[in-house]
Scaffold this active site. Structure first.
Site, PDB file in Angstrom:
ATOM      1  N   ASP A 210       0.868  -1.167   0.000  1.00 56.42           N
ATOM      2  CA  ASP A 210       0.000   0.000   0.000  1.00 56.42           C
ATOM      3  C   ASP A 210       0.916   1.231   0.000  1.00 56.42           C
ATOM      4  O   ASP A 210       2.112   1.123   0.304  1.00 56.42           O
ATOM      5  CB  ASP A 210      -0.886  -0.039   1.252  1.00 56.42           C
TER       6      ASP A 210
ATOM      7  N   ASP B  49      -1.915  -1.021   5.857  1.00 55.24           N
ATOM      8  CA  ASP B  49      -2.247  -0.537   7.204  1.00 55.24           C
ATOM      9  C   ASP B  49      -3.744  -0.376   7.412  1.00 55.24           C
ATOM     10  O   ASP B  49      -4.163   0.261   8.379  1.00 55.24           O
ATOM     11  CB  ASP B  49      -1.549   0.807   7.461  1.00 55.24           C
TER      12      ASP B  49
ATOM     13  N   ASP C  83      -0.138   5.112   0.980  1.00 54.43           N
ATOM     14  CA  ASP C  83      -0.388   6.017   2.111  1.00 54.43           C
ATOM     15  C   ASP C  83      -0.484   5.221   3.409  1.00 54.43           C
ATOM     16  O   ASP C  83      -1.292   4.288   3.514  1.00 54.43           O
ATOM     17  CB  ASP C  83      -1.702   6.783   1.903  1.00 54.43           C
TER      18      ASP C  83
END
Length: 218
Positions: free
Chosen positions: A11, A170, A13
């Site tokens: 991922d 996240d 961001d």
């Protein structure tokens, strides 16, 4: 499960880059424009991965329905695009991790829900990211995370005969996508995760607190 991966996908961001400060700056610019109270880093940090909609919902609250959401979203994205890398930086240890993958000839790439025009503009500030093997953005394909299609497409482009791919993120949608794609799902706890959330409920295969820890278990 903890055998060395032969590919890794990330991922963007909250995983590779700490983009929250610049996303928060964009939100606060819009809030000031509309004479609304601004929000603090502590308030917007865990919302940073939720895109323009999540940020505007945080900033405007119940009053959001009184405004033209499409206009607000475009204003926020315009400001963010023009100021996309003022305070954004790598999370600690990411450069070492990615350099190590390159040295080991382990292909890696980025799968993000961020729109492509923002993704490609942002990675230009980080040559290590720009030169990765594959980048899939939120509008590159018909589906985006938590659907597994972006991860599977990225893996296909890596052209690995017998893939043992790890996906690191996240957010719950990251783990859902990785699990659905039959990849090793890794949640990084130093991202934009509210401390009250029990990430074990997401069923990740691996939990790490930092890029350094991830490198140590590979």
């Amino acid at each position: 499960m903890t055998t060395t991966p032969n590919a890794m996908l990330f991922d963007l961001d909250g995983t590779l880059l700490d983009t929250a400060p610049d996303l928060g700056n964009a939100l606060n610019h819009i809030l000031r424009l509309y004479k609304m109270p601004t929000v603090t880093y502590q308030q917007y940090r865990n919302i940073a991965s939720d895109g323009a909609k999540g940020l505007l919902e945080l900033g405007f609250g119940e009053e959001l329905k009184e405004y033209d959401f499409t206009k607000l979203r475009q204003q926020l994205l315009d400001y963010y695009e023009q100021n996309i890398c003022v305070d954004t930086c790598y999370f600690e240890g990411i450069e070492t991790l990615l350099s190590n993958l390159n040295k080991q000839n382990i292909p890696w790439g980025i799968v993000t829900n961020k729109p492509e025009f923002l993704t490609l503009k942002l990675v230009k500030y980080f040559p290590l990211l720009e030169n990765c093997a594959v980048i899939i953005s939120g509008d590159s394909l018909p589906n985006r995370k938590p659907h597994p299609e972006p991860l599977l497409h990225a893996q296909k482009l890596l052209n690995i005969a017998t893939p043992n791919t790890w996906y690191i993120g996240d957010a719950e949608r990251d783990i859902q996508a990785a699990n659905s794609a039959n990849m090793v799902s890794v949640v990084t706890l130093n991202g934009y995760i509210d401390k009250s959330i029990d990430v074990d409920m997401w069923n990740p295969d691996i939990k790490v607190s930092s890029a350094r820890e991830l490198l140590s278990i590979m």
